[in-house]
Design a protein around this motif. Structure first.
Motif, PDB file in Angstrom:
ATOM      1  N   GLU A  45       0.842  -1.185   0.000  1.00 38.73           N
ATOM      2  CA  GLU A  45       0.000   0.000   0.000  1.00 38.73           C
ATOM      3  C   GLU A  45       0.877   1.236   0.000  1.00 38.73           C
ATOM      4  N   GLU A  46       0.494   2.204  -0.816  1.00 40.16           N
ATOM      5  CA  GLU A  46       1.297   3.420  -0.859  1.00 40.16           C
ATOM      6  C   GLU A  46       0.495   4.590  -0.337  1.00 40.16           C
ATOM      7  N   LEU A  47       1.070   5.336   0.565  1.00 40.54           N
ATOM      8  CA  LEU A  47       0.377   6.502   1.089  1.00 40.54           C
ATOM      9  C   LEU A  47       1.261   7.722   0.897  1.00 40.54           C
ATOM     10  N   PHE A  48       0.633   8.836   0.740  1.00 46.77           N
ATOM     11  CA  PHE A  48       1.400  10.064   0.743  1.00 46.77           C
ATOM     12  C   PHE A  48       1.334  10.658   2.129  1.00 46.77           C
ATOM     13  N   VAL A  49       2.491  10.851   2.724  1.00 44.12           N
ATOM     14  CA  VAL A  49       2.515  11.424   4.055  1.00 44.12           C
ATOM     15  C   VAL A  49       2.341  12.927   3.949  1.00 44.12           C
ATOM     16  N   SER A  50       2.858  13.477   2.876  1.00 44.55           N
ATOM     17  CA  SER A  50       2.945  14.931   2.814  1.00 44.55           C
ATOM     18  C   SER A  50       2.521  15.473   1.476  1.00 44.55           C
ATOM     19  N   GLY A  51       2.367  16.742   1.488  1.00 45.31           N
ATOM     20  CA  GLY A  51       2.387  17.594   0.314  1.00 45.31           C
ATOM     21  C   GLY A  51       1.783  17.065  -0.975  1.00 45.31           C
ATOM     22  N   ARG A  52       1.747  15.764  -1.163  1.00 40.94           N
ATOM     23  CA  ARG A  52       1.455  15.247  -2.479  1.00 40.94           C
ATOM     24  C   ARG A  52      -0.040  14.958  -2.681  1.00 40.94           C
ATOM     25  N   SER A  98       8.037  15.518   6.962  1.00 41.03           N
ATOM     26  CA  SER A  98       7.737  16.442   5.862  1.00 41.03           C
ATOM     27  C   SER A  98       8.374  17.818   6.010  1.00 41.03           C
ATOM     28  N   ASP A 115       8.862  18.376  -3.832  1.00 48.48           N
ATOM     29  CA  ASP A 115       9.217  17.091  -3.218  1.00 48.48           C
ATOM     30  C   ASP A 115       8.066  16.659  -2.324  1.00 48.48           C
ATOM     31  N   TRP A 116       8.037  15.398  -2.007  1.00 49.46           N
ATOM     32  CA  TRP A 116       6.916  14.866  -1.238  1.00 49.46           C
ATOM     33  C   TRP A 116       7.390  13.593  -0.537  1.00 49.46           C
ATOM     34  N   VAL A 117       6.657  13.192   0.493  1.00 48.25           N
ATOM     35  CA  VAL A 117       7.078  12.004   1.240  1.00 48.25           C
ATOM     36  C   VAL A 117       6.059  10.886   1.035  1.00 48.25           C
ATOM     37  N   LYS A 118       6.561   9.738   0.673  1.00 52.42           N
ATOM     38  CA  LYS A 118       5.691   8.597   0.440  1.00 52.42           C
ATOM     39  C   LYS A 118       5.940   7.562   1.529  1.00 52.42           C
ATOM     40  N   GLU A 119       4.863   6.962   1.983  1.00 55.46           N
ATOM     41  CA  GLU A 119       5.004   5.883   2.953  1.00 55.46           C
ATOM     42  C   GLU A 119       4.518   4.607   2.273  1.00 55.46           C
ATOM     43  N   LEU A 169       9.789   4.789   4.353  1.00 59.27           N
ATOM     44  CA  LEU A 169       9.487   6.208   4.173  1.00 59.27           C
ATOM     45  C   LEU A 169      10.463   6.796   3.168  1.00 59.27           C
ATOM     46  N   ARG A 170       9.888   7.404   2.145  1.00 58.51           N
ATOM     47  CA  ARG A 170      10.738   7.921   1.067  1.00 58.51           C
ATOM     48  C   ARG A 170      10.398   9.363   0.780  1.00 58.51           C
ATOM     49  N   GLU A 214      10.584  11.898  -1.921  1.00 54.61           N
ATOM     50  CA  GLU A 214      10.852  11.805  -3.358  1.00 54.61           C
ATOM     51  C   GLU A 214      10.898  13.178  -4.013  1.00 54.61           C
TER      52      GLU A 214
END
Ligand code: SF4
Ligand code: SF4
Lengths: 313, 177
Positions: free
Chosen positions: A3-10, B16, B35-39, B52-53, B55
């Protein structure tokens, strides 16, 4: 399970869920380019074969629409640009690696050829036409004498333009659905078929229509073969490609694609054309309009779906 | 000289800060980001692993965005940094389609924008904004052609991966595993 989640900004509507930057302008541009390529190809090839009088609509009348189609296409390309004031830079740079760039150039070369070609038939089609200036008349006389000389590059450029409408997409490695070389020939054949449909719509000559119907049926068969080939190739491909093609084989694009493109845009018009050749009375408008609509929807679906497909990482 | 970045997926906590630092440093318009952070969550509870990336543009050595740009607006700068020259960009969108990492976006002013590795800071000998604010110091930036640089050192001693190398782009962002 992954599963992929965006933690931030995206997770913002401006960029995601997918980078759908191309809207209706690009597929319409590709459609018009393919259509003009189809008409000019037939006009050129029948001239080279010396059949300009037997195929009068194809060679003399249908091409008159192509300058408008091409200019409208270029205008749509312009509409697609987000930084419009800098548009001219498309024509101050030559970058052979950029499909966007050489497409703009191919159109820039094709448009004057199509204008010259149509203009040379104006006096023949509209006997009251007067060029007013002497140099225009001399120019016209020269072109009428040397039509074959123009027909050759026109035919070749028409093929390049037709293929280009597919290459523009297939050059993008990042979109698995587009990244296949079959897209070039497929768009070429589809463009020719839409060009043939326009000729069918315009022609009043029964014999000419018969020839174009036969050609069109052949083109549709080739197109169906290419589509099958495209799907089979993806099915045998990597996971990204399989995901891409599944949009059309069970996914959200399945119903519109098979209804509007395969059935209404290819199979039904082919069937109607066969019936007409067998002597049944079918108004030619119906298959022609179906083919045109199918071709347009086909490009919309491919452009839209391609932008969803992506590499998996 | 070849600039690159290594990000430690084990040290990153997904705060973030890098995203906010970038938005502030580069005046990124509201609602966009470079840029953004993907989990990435793998497995089912209780056997789960999380990666945690953070990107961003990979400043690919074989970058499709530079290749497909019709005007040359997308180009390479020193150290392989991929930049967009705003006044040359016509906003055709080809580069957005060509990037496998979805690193580019259409700026409200019309041109296309993305991570610049903070080239204005790098030229002054500073780290990019994201690397300089990271509270866990998990972002390493440097020249991978210099055998004594910190980034070469860390890449020598750790396992790492890059994203979708099969796209043939030769990405220059490395994730330490
Ligand atoms: S990550 Fe995308 S935008 Fe950045 S260099 Fe690679 S292809 Fe271009
Ligand atoms: S949008 Fe701008 S930077 Fe991107 S390919 Fe087009 S001209 Fe080049």
């Amino acid at each position: 399970m992954k599963e992929e989640l965006f933690v931030s900004g995206r997770n913002i509507p401006n960029i995601d869920p997918y980078l759908n930057i191309w809207h209706w302008q690009i597929p319409s541009y590709l459609f018009l380019g393919g259509l003009a390529a189809g008409i000019l190809f037939f006009a050129g090839i029948f001239t080279i074969m010396g059949k300009e009088n037997k195929m009068a609509t194809t060679v003399k009348i249908a091409p008159m629409f192509t300058p408008f189609a091409l200019m409208l296409g270029l205008f749509l390309l312009f509409l697609d640009l987000k930084h419009k004031m800098w548009f001219w830079q498309l024509y101050t740079t030559i970058r052979l690696e950029s499909p966007m760039g050489w497409g703009a150039w191919v159109l820039m070369i094709m448009t004057p050829i199509s204008i010259i070609w149509s203009a040379s038939y104006l006096t023949e089609i509209f006997p009251n036409w007067d060029w007013k200036f002497k140099f225009l008349k001399t120019f016209e006389a020269w072109i009428i004498k040397n039509r074959i000389l123009i027909a050759w590059p026109m035919t070749i450029y028409a093929v390049i333009l037709g293929i280009y409408t597919g290459i523009l997409l297939s050059a993008f490695n990042a979109r698995p659905l587009w990244n296949t070389s079959i897209l070039g020939p497929l768009f070429l054949v589809s463009g020719m078929s839409t060009g043939a449909a326009v000729i069918l719509l315009l022609s009043k000559d029964h014999k000419e229509r018969k020839i174009m119907s036969r050609i069109d049926i052949l083109l549709i068969i080739i197109e169906l073969f290419f589509i099958t080939h495209l799907f089979m190739g993806f099915k045998a491909g990597s996971e990204a490609q399989i995901n891409a093609v599944n949009l059309f084989l069970g996914g959200s694009f399945t119903a519109p694609f098979f209804t509007f493109v395969v059935i209404l845009g290819l199979l039904l018009p082919a069937l109607l054309e066969v019936l007409e050749l067998r002597g049944f009375k079918v108004p030619v408008v119906i298959p022609a309009i179906l083919i045109l609509a199918g071709g347009l929807i086909f490009r919309f679906l491919i452009v839209e779906a391609g932008q969803i497909t992506r590499y998996l990482y | 000289m070849r600039y690159a970045m290594a990000l430690d997926t084990r040290k990153c906590v997904g705060c973030s800060d890098c995203v906010v630092a970038c938005q502030t440093e580069n005046n990124v318009p509201l609602g966009f980001c470079r840029d953004w952070v993907k989990e990435v969550v793998d497995g089912t509870y209780p056997n789960v692993s999380i990666e945690l990336r953070s990107e961003r543009c990979n400043h690919c050595a074989n970058s499709p965005c530079v290749r497909c740009c019709p005007t040359g607006a997308s180009h390479f700068e020193e150290g392989g940094i991929v930049l967009v020259e705003h006044n040359k960009c016509i906003g055709c969108g080809a580069c957005i389609e060509s990037c496998p990492y979805e690193a580019r976006y259409s700026h409200p002013d019309g041109y296309v924008d993305k991570c610049t590795f903070c080239i204005h800071r790098v030229r002054e000998g500073l780290d990019p904004a994201c690397a300089s604010v990271c509270p866990t110091k998990c972002i390493y930036f440097g020249d991978i052609d210099d055998p004594n640089s910190r980034i070469v050192n860390i890449l020598k001693n750790r396992k790492f991966k890059s994203l979708a190398p099969e796209a043939g782009t030769k990405p220059q962002i490395f994730y330490l595993l």
